[in-house]
Design a protein around this motif. Structure first.
Motif, short mmCIF file in Angstrom:
data_model
loop_
_atom_site.label_atom_id
_atom_site.label_comp_id
_atom_site.label_asym_id
_atom_site.label_seq_id
_atom_site.Cartn_x
_atom_site.Cartn_y
_atom_site.Cartn_z
N GLY A 184 0.79 -1.23 0.00
CA GLY A 184 0.00 0.00 0.00
C GLY A 184 0.82 1.27 0.00
O GLY A 184 0.40 2.29 -0.55
N THR A 218 1.36 2.12 -3.70
CA THR A 218 0.29 2.08 -4.68
C THR A 218 -0.01 3.46 -5.24
O THR A 218 0.12 4.47 -4.55
N ARG A 239 -3.06 3.87 -6.45
CA ARG A 239 -4.50 3.95 -6.25
C ARG A 239 -4.81 4.88 -5.07
O ARG A 239 -4.14 4.82 -4.03
N ALA A 280 -3.86 2.47 3.76
CA ALA A 280 -3.48 1.18 3.16
C ALA A 280 -2.03 0.80 3.44
O ALA A 280 -1.48 -0.08 2.78
N SER A 292 -1.45 -2.85 3.93
CA SER A 292 -2.19 -3.65 2.97
C SER A 292 -1.37 -3.94 1.72
O SER A 292 -0.37 -3.26 1.45
N VAL A 349 -2.18 -3.98 -2.33
CA VAL A 349 -3.20 -3.51 -3.25
C VAL A 349 -3.03 -4.22 -4.60
O VAL A 349 -1.97 -4.17 -5.21
N GLU A 388 -3.53 -4.00 -8.20
CA GLU A 388 -3.76 -2.88 -9.10
C GLU A 388 -4.31 -3.32 -10.45
O GLU A 388 -4.93 -2.53 -11.16
N LEU A 410 -6.41 -5.70 -0.95
CA LEU A 410 -7.39 -4.74 -1.46
C LEU A 410 -7.44 -4.77 -2.98
O LEU A 410 -6.43 -4.99 -3.64
N LEU A 437 -14.31 -0.50 -3.06
CA LEU A 437 -13.07 -1.06 -2.51
C LEU A 437 -13.42 -2.39 -1.86
O LEU A 437 -14.17 -2.44 -0.90
#
Length: 258
Positions: free
Chosen positions: A66, A69, A71, A76, A79, A81, A83, A117, A149
């Protein structure tokens, strides 16, 4: 290390060119996603993980911690992610989607992350959404444009990541005139941006290309939740995710009376 099943290839700088990943990505990814080789190498150095299915299956997943990322997800840091997740529409597609999701989960668990995520839109890829449910992903948050999400908690308790809701403010802060906002360095993205901005300049509009070069910039400044490129006119979002020069220019002409 996190295990990788036999039907999955780990893509890294040493094997990038011979893996065939660049042509696979170009063939399967949405136009806004496909980027250049140098961009991908740079992202791999930032922590991006890429896995692709071995033939005869065709598909890939891109996931990242995260902290790295692009995003626009808040909270996050603990986390992983996802993508991008794309699998060719053929027999065995669901098997490929499931295998790629499990690879990302194994990697996240191995390195002690708390959550997986992925951002999806209402109606996107029913088979992928069904497989996400089978693997215990749930909807954590929603935001503009029917963007959701989804997440799977691996360990907790934790504060769940969320999606920003300040999209009007983000677009407004880009200021007056015609602004194309983009990240990455894909040739198609840059050509499309320049074509639209050139039309704007010829019509006497103030124009600007807002290029986001770092993931932390994207998380804070992106004016559209799930696009690598979007268009803002006088602080109002008019184009996002796969926008067309012709359609956006028609809308600009209508609003500006050109």
């Amino acid at each position: 290390m996190a295990r990788v099943p036999r039907n999955v290839i780990t893509v890294s700088p040493p094997n990038l060119d011979r893996s065939g990943f660049l042509s696979l990505e170009k063939g399967l990814a949405e136009p806004d996603h496909s980027t250049g080789r140098d961009w991908l190498i740079d992202r791999l150095s930032q922590g991006l993980q890429v896995r692709m299915l071995r033939p005869p299956l065709r598909g890939f997943i891109e996931f990242v911690p995260g902290r790295a990322t692009w995003r626009p997800i808040t909270g996050a840091g603990q986390s992983v992610v996802i993508e991008a997740l794309r699998v060719d529409g053929q027999a065995g597609r669901v098997v490929g989607i499931g295998a790629l999701l499990r690879v990302a989960e194994d990697w996240a668990r191995y390195f002690g992350f708390s959550t997986l995520l992925i951002m999806v839109r209402d109606g996107d890829d029913p088979e992928m959404r069904a497989e996400l449910r089978r693997q215990n992903y749930v909807t954590l948050d929603r935001t503009m444009g029917s963007v959701q999400l989804w997440g799977r908690v691996l360990q907790g308790p934790i504060s769940l990541p969320l999606l920003p809701q300040d999209w009007l403010g983000r677009a407004s802060r880009l200021g007056p005139g015609l602004v194309v906002q983009s990240l990455g360095d894909g040739d198609a993205l840059w050509q499309r941006a320049e074509e639209l901005l050139s039309r704007g300049r010829e019509a006497g509009l103030a124009t600007r290309h807002d290029h986001l070069s770092k993931p932390e910039q994207a998380r804070v400044r992106l004016a559209s939740p799930d696009a690598m490129s979007c268009v803002v006119l006088d602080g109002d979002l008019v184009g996002y995710k796969g926008w067309s020069v012709t359609q956006i220019w028609q809308e600009i002409c209508r609003r500006k009376g050109i």
